[in-house]
Design a protein around this motif. Structure first.
Motif, PDB file in Angstrom:
ATOM      1  N   ARG A 208     -38.301 -25.425  13.559  1.00 41.72           N
ATOM      2  CA  ARG A 208     -38.456 -24.416  12.516  1.00 41.72           C
ATOM      3  C   ARG A 208     -39.677 -24.761  11.684  1.00 41.72           C
ATOM      4  N   ALA A 209     -40.198 -23.777  10.990  1.00 47.88           N
ATOM      5  CA  ALA A 209     -41.427 -23.961  10.218  1.00 47.88           C
ATOM      6  C   ALA A 209     -41.208 -24.927   9.061  1.00 47.88           C
ATOM      7  N   GLY A 210     -42.199 -25.768   8.823  1.00 47.44           N
ATOM      8  CA  GLY A 210     -42.171 -26.641   7.657  1.00 47.44           C
ATOM      9  C   GLY A 210     -41.301 -27.868   7.782  1.00 47.44           C
ATOM     10  N   ALA A 211     -40.787 -28.165   8.970  1.00 47.72           N
ATOM     11  CA  ALA A 211     -39.920 -29.335   9.137  1.00 47.72           C
ATOM     12  C   ALA A 211     -40.008 -29.817  10.575  1.00 47.72           C
ATOM     13  N   VAL A 212     -39.624 -31.071  10.792  1.00 44.68           N
ATOM     14  CA  VAL A 212     -39.568 -31.622  12.145  1.00 44.68           C
ATOM     15  C   VAL A 212     -38.104 -31.836  12.520  1.00 44.68           C
ATOM     16  N   TYR A 213     -37.489 -32.868  11.954  1.00 41.80           N
ATOM     17  CA  TYR A 213     -36.091 -33.155  12.265  1.00 41.80           C
ATOM     18  C   TYR A 213     -35.177 -32.849  11.085  1.00 41.80           C
TER      19      TYR A 213
END
Length: 223
Positions: free
Chosen positions: A183-188
């Motif tokens: 998702r946008a703006g995050a990794v895990y």
């Protein structure tokens, strides 16, 4: 073999060849890519044996991998051998630090050994199939493999054989980010892992109250 709608005919050609010459081989081709979680669950639903392991197409095994594992599983729920990382593009083998994890050791000591020598590829070891039934009812999340390993350590026991028979295949030595649900703006997303790991710790009948508290603190620090 579950071919997750791979591009091109090569995978199906090779798998069909093995299927036609060995009655133990069954090949399925998905009509569309059903994702990692869907493919893992599909394979598990087809299995009928006492033991099971996922075999990803980028890893490598010695011919004795299954024999070694089953000779050492004993009463444990899962077993894995020592591992190396295979950097395929460069033809390199990188050793991984040995893991002192055994069903003969105290579960607390094994849990600490895992969290301080983090090797998620233990998930690709051999498991008693009945221990995986809960997986079919759950949704995978980031670090699901690690929460499963910890749960096995604290409940059924995990055995790591100190003989290298498994290579974790990678294409680069640079960090690779593979979130379960990008998702946008995050990794895990770490909250589901922490919640599941803390729950396994709290419910364990093999840990003292003091060990549970110390392990919970280590989990929070690690996360």
């Amino acid at each position: 073999v579950s071919d997750n709608a791979s591009a091109g005919p090569e995978t199906e050609t090779v798998a069909r060849e093995f299927e036609s010459s060995d009655p133990r081989v069954r090949y399925y081709r998905q009509s569309r890519n059903i994702g990692l979680e869907g493919n893992f669950k599909f394979l598990l639903r087809q299995a009928g044996g006492e033991f099971f392991f996922w075999a990803a197409d980028d890893d490598e095994w010695s011919p004795e991998f299954v024999e070694i594992c089953l000779a050492h599983i004993g009463d444990a729920g899962s077993v894995m051998t020592a591992m190396r990382t295979a950097v395929r593009t460069r033809g390199l083998l990188r050793p991984k630090p040995p893991l002192d994890i055994s069903a003969r050791r105290a579960p607390y000591d094994c849990a600490v050994a895992f969290l301080t020598n983090f090797q998620p590829s233990l998930f690709y070891g051999i498991h008693r199939r009945e221990a995986l039934e809960a997986f079919l009812r759950e949704r995978m999340f980031d670090y699901y493999d690690c929460s499963f390993i910890l749960h096995q350590i604290l409940t059924r026991g995990f055995e790591v054989v100190q003989r290298v028979a498994f290579h974790v295949g990678v294409d680069t030595e640079e960090p690779q980010f593979k979130p379960m649900r990008p998702r946008a703006g995050a990794v895990y997303e770490y909250r589901p892992f922490l919640a599941r790991a803390l729950a396994s710790t709290a419910r364990s009948s093999q840990l003292s109250l003091w060990e549970k508290a110390r392990l919970a603190l280590l989990l929070c620090y690690f996360t």
